[in-house]
Design a protein around this motif. Structure first.
Motif, mmCIF file in Angstrom:
data_model
loop_
_atom_site.group_PDB
_atom_site.id
_atom_site.type_symbol
_atom_site.label_atom_id
_atom_site.label_comp_id
_atom_site.label_asym_id
_atom_site.label_seq_id
_atom_site.Cartn_x
_atom_site.Cartn_y
_atom_site.Cartn_z
ATOM 1 N N TYR A 201 18.099 -0.909 15.416
ATOM 2 C CA TYR A 201 17.384 0.334 15.706
ATOM 3 C C TYR A 201 16.678 0.886 14.471
ATOM 4 O O TYR A 201 15.601 1.496 14.579
ATOM 5 N N ALA A 202 17.233 0.668 13.290
ATOM 6 C CA ALA A 202 16.557 1.072 12.062
ATOM 7 C C ALA A 202 15.297 0.234 11.862
ATOM 8 O O ALA A 202 14.243 0.748 11.429
ATOM 9 N N TYR A 203 15.388 -1.049 12.155
ATOM 10 C CA TYR A 203 14.228 -1.950 12.082
ATOM 11 C C TYR A 203 13.113 -1.446 12.992
ATOM 12 O O TYR A 203 11.951 -1.342 12.590
ATOM 13 N N CYS A 204 13.479 -1.118 14.246
ATOM 14 C CA CYS A 204 12.478 -0.629 15.204
ATOM 15 C C CYS A 204 11.887 0.705 14.761
ATOM 16 O O CYS A 204 10.679 0.936 14.898
ATOM 17 N N ALA A 205 12.731 1.577 14.214
ATOM 18 C CA ALA A 205 12.251 2.891 13.772
ATOM 19 C C ALA A 205 11.254 2.762 12.630
ATOM 20 O O ALA A 205 10.198 3.414 12.618
ATOM 21 N N LEU A 206 11.561 1.910 11.657
ATOM 22 C CA LEU A 206 10.641 1.739 10.528
ATOM 23 C C LEU A 206 9.369 1.033 10.977
ATOM 24 O O LEU A 206 8.269 1.359 10.502
ATOM 25 N N ASP A 207 9.485 0.107 11.904
ATOM 26 C CA ASP A 207 8.301 -0.581 12.435
ATOM 27 C C ASP A 207 7.375 0.412 13.118
ATOM 28 O O ASP A 207 6.154 0.404 12.898
ATOM 29 N N ARG A 208 7.943 1.305 13.942
ATOM 30 C CA ARG A 208 7.128 2.330 14.603
ATOM 31 C C ARG A 208 6.480 3.258 13.588
ATOM 32 O O ARG A 208 5.289 3.609 13.702
ATOM 33 N N ALA A 209 7.266 3.678 12.589
ATOM 34 C CA ALA A 209 6.748 4.600 11.581
ATOM 35 C C ALA A 209 5.596 3.971 10.810
ATOM 36 O O ALA A 209 4.585 4.631 10.534
ATOM 37 N N GLU A 210 5.731 2.699 10.462
ATOM 38 C CA GLU A 210 4.669 2.016 9.724
ATOM 39 C C GLU A 210 3.414 1.875 10.577
ATOM 40 O O GLU A 210 2.291 2.050 10.087
ATOM 41 N N LYS A 211 3.586 1.562 11.862
ATOM 42 C CA LYS A 211 2.430 1.426 12.756
ATOM 43 C C LYS A 211 1.756 2.774 12.984
ATOM 44 O O LYS A 211 0.520 2.867 13.020
ATOM 45 N N ASP A 212 2.565 3.837 13.142
ATOM 46 C CA ASP A 212 1.986 5.176 13.318
ATOM 47 C C ASP A 212 1.216 5.602 12.077
ATOM 48 O O ASP A 212 0.135 6.192 12.166
ATOM 49 N N ALA A 213 1.779 5.314 10.898
ATOM 50 C CA ALA A 213 1.089 5.666 9.660
ATOM 51 C C ALA A 213 -0.228 4.908 9.543
ATOM 52 O O ALA A 213 -1.247 5.459 9.088
ATOM 53 N N GLY A 214 -0.233 3.652 9.997
ATOM 54 C CA GLY A 214 -1.463 2.860 9.941
ATOM 55 C C GLY A 214 -2.520 3.389 10.889
ATOM 56 O O GLY A 214 -3.707 3.419 10.568
ATOM 57 N N SER A 215 -2.070 3.857 12.076
ATOM 58 C CA SER A 215 -3.034 4.369 13.060
ATOM 59 C C SER A 215 -3.608 5.719 12.651
ATOM 60 O O SER A 215 -4.702 6.092 13.072
ATOM 61 N N LEU A 216 -2.874 6.461 11.788
ATOM 62 C CA LEU A 216 -3.360 7.773 11.343
ATOM 63 C C LEU A 216 -4.133 7.691 10.036
ATOM 64 O O LEU A 216 -4.628 8.711 9.545
ATOM 65 N N ALA A 217 -4.241 6.514 9.464
ATOM 66 C CA ALA A 217 -4.969 6.377 8.203
ATOM 67 C C ALA A 217 -6.438 6.708 8.421
ATOM 68 O O ALA A 217 -7.036 6.358 9.446
ATOM 69 N N PRO A 218 -7.077 7.444 7.485
ATOM 70 C CA PRO A 218 -8.466 7.838 7.654
ATOM 71 C C PRO A 218 -9.388 6.629 7.673
ATOM 72 O O PRO A 218 -9.166 5.638 6.986
ATOM 73 N N MET A 219 -10.404 6.707 8.523
ATOM 74 C CA MET A 219 -11.395 5.631 8.597
ATOM 75 C C MET A 219 -12.247 5.647 7.335
ATOM 76 O O MET A 219 -12.544 6.712 6.773
ATOM 77 N N PRO A 220 -12.651 4.476 6.849
ATOM 78 C CA PRO A 220 -13.516 4.464 5.668
ATOM 79 C C PRO A 220 -14.858 5.095 5.971
ATOM 80 O O PRO A 220 -15.385 5.008 7.082
ATOM 81 N N ALA A 221 -15.400 5.788 4.980
ATOM 82 C CA ALA A 221 -16.688 6.475 5.156
ATOM 83 C C ALA A 221 -17.800 5.456 5.354
ATOM 84 O O ALA A 221 -17.843 4.400 4.705
ATOM 85 N N LEU A 222 -18.701 5.757 6.308
ATOM 86 C CA LEU A 222 -19.834 4.879 6.562
ATOM 87 C C LEU A 222 -20.966 5.234 5.614
ATOM 88 O O LEU A 222 -21.243 6.402 5.364
#
Length: 223
Positions: A201-222
């Motif tokens: 469950y710790a593995y799954c929690a950290l995996d979710r947290a890492e994926k959520d952090a990646g999805s919230l990362a700002p898009m590079p400026a065009l």
């Protein structure tokens, strides 16, 4: 049947079920290192249960080998590499998975077959598990940094309890325990059961947290 033997059988049954269920869960997530290592724990505990209930010596030999495998290489090397999937985004190929297990099996055979290694073997187990404990401390810190405080605490408890079992295993006897060490092995099985569940469950929690952090990362400026 002795009351302590009842306790040991119960603890081994719990270990069989927890390692089996969460090993299959890891396999469904395509983490073969953790999945198959957890199933090796299942196989080891099942054979030890057969020995405890029926005195099957062949089952004891299988369990003894699997126990040496997991203590010396399976958890400290194979499972650690599997957990690196979420701490370091390490994704080994199927070939590397096979290499990990083949190397661990070969190492276990050498460890158990060379007489000169019999005396330092218990110290080797403790050193290898201590390396794993250092990694678990890092894993707990990653969870805490990701806002998963409860799982960070859970992993830290896994670290403390499993390290205590590793240090007691070949060196100390629990007061009041008989010569078969039934109380100790019961505690060891329950400790490893907790490890199998919490690390999943710790593995799954950290995996979710890492994926959520990646999805919230700002898009590079065009430009």
């Amino acid at each position: 049947m002795d009351r302590n033997l009842y306790l040991l059988c119960f603890a081994m049954f719990v270990l069989v079920m927890t390692s089996l269920i969460h090993g299959l869960k890891f396999l469904r997530q395509r983490n073969y290192l953790l999945g198959f290592e957890w199933l090796i724990v299942t196989f080891s505990a099942s054979n030890f249960l057969l020995f405890a209930l029926g005195g099957v010596q062949f089952s004891y030999g299988i369990s003894y080998f699997c126990d040496a495998f997991s203590r010396g290489f399976g958890i400290p090397v194979v499972a650690l590499a599997g957990l690196m999937s979420v701490t370091h985004r390490y994704k080994p190929s199927i070939l590397m998975d096979v290499v990990f297990f083949a190397g661990a099996i070969a190492g276990t055979i050498v460890l158990l077959s060379i007489d000169a290694l019999a005396q330092p073997r218990p110290y080797f187990y403790v050193v290898m598990w201590s390396v794993f404990s250092v990694y678990l401390a890092w894993f707990a810190w990653k969870l805490l940094s990701a806002g998963e405080g409860w799982h960070a605490f859970g992993v830290f408890m896994v670290l403390l309890t499993a390290q205590a079992i590793a240090c007691i295993y070949d060196f100390h006897t629990i007061p009041g325990d008989d010569e078969q060490h039934l109380i100790f092995f019961s505690l060891a099985c329950l400790t490893w059961s907790f490890m199998c569940v919490e690390l999943y469950y710790a593995y799954c929690a950290l995996d979710r947290a890492e994926k959520d952090a990646g999805s919230l990362a700002p898009m590079p400026a065009l430009r």
